[in-house]
Design a protein around this motif. Structure first.
Motif, mmCIF file in Angstrom:
data_model
loop_
_atom_site.group_PDB
_atom_site.id
_atom_site.type_symbol
_atom_site.label_atom_id
_atom_site.label_comp_id
_atom_site.label_asym_id
_atom_site.label_seq_id
_atom_site.Cartn_x
_atom_site.Cartn_y
_atom_site.Cartn_z
ATOM 1 N N ASN A 281 80.149 43.561 29.081
ATOM 2 C CA ASN A 281 80.727 41.969 29.980
ATOM 3 C C ASN A 281 79.740 42.227 31.502
ATOM 4 O O ASN A 281 80.006 41.616 32.430
ATOM 5 C CB ASN A 281 82.057 41.841 29.741
ATOM 6 C CG ASN A 281 82.329 40.848 30.581
ATOM 7 O OD1 ASN A 281 82.376 39.845 30.772
ATOM 8 N ND2 ASN A 281 83.365 41.289 31.695
ATOM 9 N N PHE A 282 80.005 43.181 32.362
ATOM 10 C CA PHE A 282 79.971 43.680 33.430
ATOM 11 C C PHE A 282 78.104 43.259 33.594
ATOM 12 O O PHE A 282 77.899 42.159 34.731
ATOM 13 C CB PHE A 282 80.042 45.016 34.306
ATOM 14 C CG PHE A 282 79.818 45.317 35.771
ATOM 15 C CD1 PHE A 282 79.905 45.113 36.364
ATOM 16 C CD2 PHE A 282 78.202 45.494 35.731
ATOM 17 C CE1 PHE A 282 80.245 45.264 37.576
ATOM 18 C CE2 PHE A 282 78.463 45.714 36.995
ATOM 19 C CZ PHE A 282 78.902 46.191 37.821
ATOM 20 N N ALA A 283 77.336 44.051 32.702
ATOM 21 C CA ALA A 283 75.661 43.729 32.897
ATOM 22 C C ALA A 283 75.333 42.606 32.323
ATOM 23 O O ALA A 283 74.608 41.712 32.630
ATOM 24 C CB ALA A 283 75.298 44.130 32.075
ATOM 25 N N PHE A 284 76.921 41.311 31.613
ATOM 26 C CA PHE A 284 76.242 39.750 31.688
ATOM 27 C C PHE A 284 76.485 38.996 32.729
ATOM 28 O O PHE A 284 75.574 37.993 33.542
ATOM 29 C CB PHE A 284 76.929 39.369 31.006
ATOM 30 C CG PHE A 284 76.192 37.667 29.985
ATOM 31 C CD1 PHE A 284 75.601 37.573 29.064
ATOM 32 C CD2 PHE A 284 77.315 37.073 30.484
ATOM 33 C CE1 PHE A 284 75.684 36.516 29.412
ATOM 34 C CE2 PHE A 284 77.725 35.690 30.446
ATOM 35 C CZ PHE A 284 75.989 35.202 29.623
ATOM 36 N N GLU A 285 77.659 39.448 33.475
ATOM 37 C CA GLU A 285 77.648 38.763 34.647
ATOM 38 C C GLU A 285 77.024 39.475 35.715
ATOM 39 O O GLU A 285 76.816 38.286 37.051
ATOM 40 C CB GLU A 285 79.549 38.986 34.844
ATOM 41 C CG GLU A 285 80.449 38.542 33.825
ATOM 42 C CD GLU A 285 80.638 36.876 33.999
ATOM 43 O OE1 GLU A 285 79.786 36.738 34.870
ATOM 44 O OE2 GLU A 285 80.684 36.129 32.948
ATOM 45 N N LYS A 286 76.647 40.778 35.888
ATOM 46 C CA LYS A 286 76.462 41.336 37.536
ATOM 47 C C LYS A 286 74.798 41.284 37.162
ATOM 48 O O LYS A 286 73.962 41.454 38.385
ATOM 49 C CB LYS A 286 76.742 42.385 37.664
ATOM 50 C CG LYS A 286 78.404 42.551 37.877
ATOM 51 C CD LYS A 286 79.126 41.661 39.286
ATOM 52 C CE LYS A 286 80.486 41.531 39.325
ATOM 53 N NZ LYS A 286 80.884 40.278 39.925
ATOM 54 N N TRP A 287 73.943 41.536 35.805
ATOM 55 C CA TRP A 287 72.972 41.199 36.459
ATOM 56 C C TRP A 287 71.953 40.196 35.917
ATOM 57 O O TRP A 287 70.647 40.358 35.978
ATOM 58 C CB TRP A 287 72.324 42.873 35.000
ATOM 59 C CG TRP A 287 72.767 44.315 35.874
ATOM 60 C CD1 TRP A 287 73.887 44.656 36.306
ATOM 61 C CD2 TRP A 287 72.358 45.363 34.448
ATOM 62 N NE1 TRP A 287 73.708 46.381 35.779
ATOM 63 C CE2 TRP A 287 72.900 46.442 35.175
ATOM 64 C CE3 TRP A 287 71.982 45.767 33.065
ATOM 65 C CZ2 TRP A 287 72.809 47.971 34.514
ATOM 66 C CZ3 TRP A 287 71.768 47.154 33.223
ATOM 67 C CH2 TRP A 287 72.467 47.695 33.298
ATOM 68 N N THR B 151 72.841 33.387 37.393
ATOM 69 C CA THR B 151 73.027 32.120 36.891
ATOM 70 C C THR B 151 72.199 31.833 36.514
ATOM 71 O O THR B 151 73.056 31.259 35.436
ATOM 72 C CB THR B 151 73.279 31.334 38.447
ATOM 73 O OG1 THR B 151 74.224 32.219 39.472
ATOM 74 C CG2 THR B 151 74.634 30.842 38.140
ATOM 75 N N GLU B 152 70.983 31.154 36.728
ATOM 76 C CA GLU B 152 70.427 30.005 35.773
ATOM 77 C C GLU B 152 70.117 30.756 34.518
ATOM 78 O O GLU B 152 69.985 29.532 33.604
ATOM 79 C CB GLU B 152 68.973 30.282 36.309
ATOM 80 C CG GLU B 152 67.921 28.823 36.113
ATOM 81 C CD GLU B 152 66.533 29.230 36.740
ATOM 82 O OE1 GLU B 152 65.250 28.931 35.824
ATOM 83 O OE2 GLU B 152 66.617 29.598 37.839
ATOM 84 N N GLN B 153 69.966 31.496 34.090
ATOM 85 C CA GLN B 153 69.239 32.170 32.749
ATOM 86 C C GLN B 153 71.427 32.456 32.524
ATOM 87 O O GLN B 153 71.457 31.813 31.153
ATOM 88 C CB GLN B 153 69.251 34.000 32.850
ATOM 89 C CG GLN B 153 67.630 33.761 33.268
ATOM 90 C CD GLN B 153 66.678 33.361 31.424
ATOM 91 O OE1 GLN B 153 67.549 33.050 30.169
ATOM 92 N NE2 GLN B 153 65.727 32.276 31.993
ATOM 93 N N ARG B 154 71.977 32.251 32.891
ATOM 94 C CA ARG B 154 73.168 32.748 32.466
ATOM 95 C C ARG B 154 74.348 31.042 32.233
ATOM 96 O O ARG B 154 74.812 31.243 30.428
ATOM 97 C CB ARG B 154 74.604 33.079 33.304
ATOM 98 C CG ARG B 154 75.094 34.227 33.080
ATOM 99 C CD ARG B 154 75.531 35.628 33.389
ATOM 100 N NE ARG B 154 75.853 35.264 35.004
ATOM 101 C CZ ARG B 154 75.899 34.768 36.416
ATOM 102 N NH1 ARG B 154 77.003 34.168 35.984
ATOM 103 N NH2 ARG B 154 75.396 34.962 37.871
ATOM 104 N N GLU B 155 73.719 30.199 32.794
ATOM 105 C CA GLU B 155 74.076 29.066 32.552
ATOM 106 C C GLU B 155 72.893 28.085 31.255
ATOM 107 O O GLU B 155 73.755 27.516 29.944
ATOM 108 C CB GLU B 155 73.399 27.660 33.786
ATOM 109 C CG GLU B 155 74.594 28.619 34.618
ATOM 110 C CD GLU B 155 74.036 26.719 36.170
ATOM 111 O OE1 GLU B 155 75.217 27.291 36.580
ATOM 112 O OE2 GLU B 155 72.977 26.244 35.818
#
Ligand SMILES: C[S@@+](CC[C@H](N)C(=O)[O-])C[C@H]1O[C@@H](n2cnc3c(N)ncnc32)[C@H](O)[C@@H]1O
Length: 377
Positions: A314-320, A323-327
């Motif tokens: 979860n941390f790796a997804f949020e912090k590593w 934003t563009e990739q997460r979106e």
């Protein structure tokens, strides 16, 4: 869903009424009920699940991986959105650590040893995505013969896989550089090497098998993506000590990346443990290395003293991941229950540690990676 489809983000989802849940299971498979061969078979088949999850994530656009399909025939069931996101986050997190190491190594020869590689495609992806690195990279994959035979045969059949290996060679035209073992259990080349080795045989350095083409001097990255968790903690430590003490001894720099489940003691973790037990799997490392700090301590205990870090998925997804990739990922599938995703992702961790020689290659590559403290978000 196959009963053998364990243990990754897919089947550890504790949904009691769901297809992989506990409802309807009358009792767990006790360790003593299974022969050693049956237990090994269950562990070998976990690769199938990892492979199907990878294909699901690729086909839905989470990951770009032109090689995932080469190892599986037929239709692949679509995984739940949180599983696809998990496969994406885990793969991307591990890729980023691997790439930092390769980038930092510059023109120097490097080595990767992937423990329990199964149908993993990382080498092939690197060979086409960053060919300048793979030409100086000795890549070793180790797994049970049952899995390396299947992988060897897939490589022989696939012009894409063969092309990726040949493209990674300095002299692609020289066929003598690429050798398939006569018994079909593996292959070797100046870059990609596939070895049929039961990792437990590495626990005793006095009787450990040799690993052909292994460099004792190239800075070496060991990857255990859901593999060392299958052994008793003492065995995982012995295997790592044989690699870092005998196969690639000091002062050669060695780094390790682990990906495995954690936090078995909260309600979600308890269901995760039950789901595994129902399928005949008892992950002893899950108990011994249950938190991020315990994971880091285990790295120190086996000699990765120069630095250590750990983060849950979860941390790796949020912090590593930017934003563009997460979106982009968020736009691929509707995620009904964000809380369920977070819970699931908090029960898997990436841990990394290193022993640097004079070159300090791992220190430069990894010291700025954002780590997480236990209890931190
Ligand atoms: C869950 S799969 C992970 C495969 C791959 N690392 C991935 O993440 O896609 C676990 C792998 O570890 C391998 N493995 C477990 N115990 C092993 C052993 N004693 N010797 C060799 N390989 C082993 C299994 O055969 C299987 O391929």
């Amino acid at each position: 869903m196959a009963a053998s489809s364990i243990p990754n983000l897919n089947t550890l989802r504790p949904r009691a009424g769901g297809p992989s849940g506990l409802r309807g299971r009358r009792r767990n498979v006790e360790d003593g009920e299974l022969s050693a061969e049956a237990r090994d078979r269950i562990v070998q088949q976990t690769d199938n699940d990892a492979s199907l999850s990878r294909i699901s994530a690729v086909e839905l656009g989470y990951l770009h991986d032109p090689f995932a399909r080469a190892f599986v025939d037929g239709p692949v069931p679509r995984r739940y959105p949180i599983i696809n996101r998990g496969t994406y986050a885990r793969t991307t997190a591990l890729d980023s650590l691997v790439l930092k190491f390769l980038r930092e190594s510059g023109d120097a020869q490097t080595q990767v040893i992937s423990l329990g590689a199964g149908s993993d495609t990382r080498f092939f992806r690197l060979a086409v995505e960053v060919p300048n690195y793979t030409q100086r990279l000795l890549y070793h994959e180790l797994d049970f013969p049952a899995n390396t035979i299947a992988k060897t045969s897939a490589i022989r059949r696939s012009s894409d896989l063969l092309g990726a290996i040949q493209g990674s060679l300095d002299v692609p035209q020289d066929p003598s550089e690429l050798v398939f073992h006569e018994d079909g259990t593996g292959m070797r080349s100046p870059t990609y090497n596939l070895h049929a080795i039961d990792l437990r045989t590495l626990a005793d350095p006095a009787t450990a098998p040799s690993v052909p083409n292994l460099s004792t001097t190239a800075p070496t990255l060991i990857i255990s993506e859901c593999c060392l968790c299958y052994f008793p903690p003492a065995t995982t430590s012995s295997i790592l000590r044989t690699i870092t003490g005998t196969l690639v001894p000091s002062p050669t720099p060695v780094g390790l990346i682990l990906y495995e489940p954690i936090r078995p003691h909260d309600p979600f973790g308890k269901v995760m443990v039950s789901n595994l037990a129902a399928r005949g799997i008892h992950l002893q490392t899950l108990e011994a290395y249950s938190t991020l700090s315990r994971q880091k301590q285990r790295l120190r205990d086996v000699g990765f003293m120069s630095g250590q870090g750990a983060a849950d998925v979860n941390f790796a997804f949020e912090k590593w991941i930017d934003t563009e990739q997460r979106e982009r990922v968020a736009g691929l599938e509707m995620l009904d229950e964000l809380e369920e995703w977070r819970l699931l992702a908090q029960h898997y961790c990436v841990a990394w540690g290193w022993r640097d020689g004079e070159s300090e290659v791992f220190g430069r590559a990894w010291s700025d990676v954002k780590a997480q403290e236990d209890g931190g978000g």
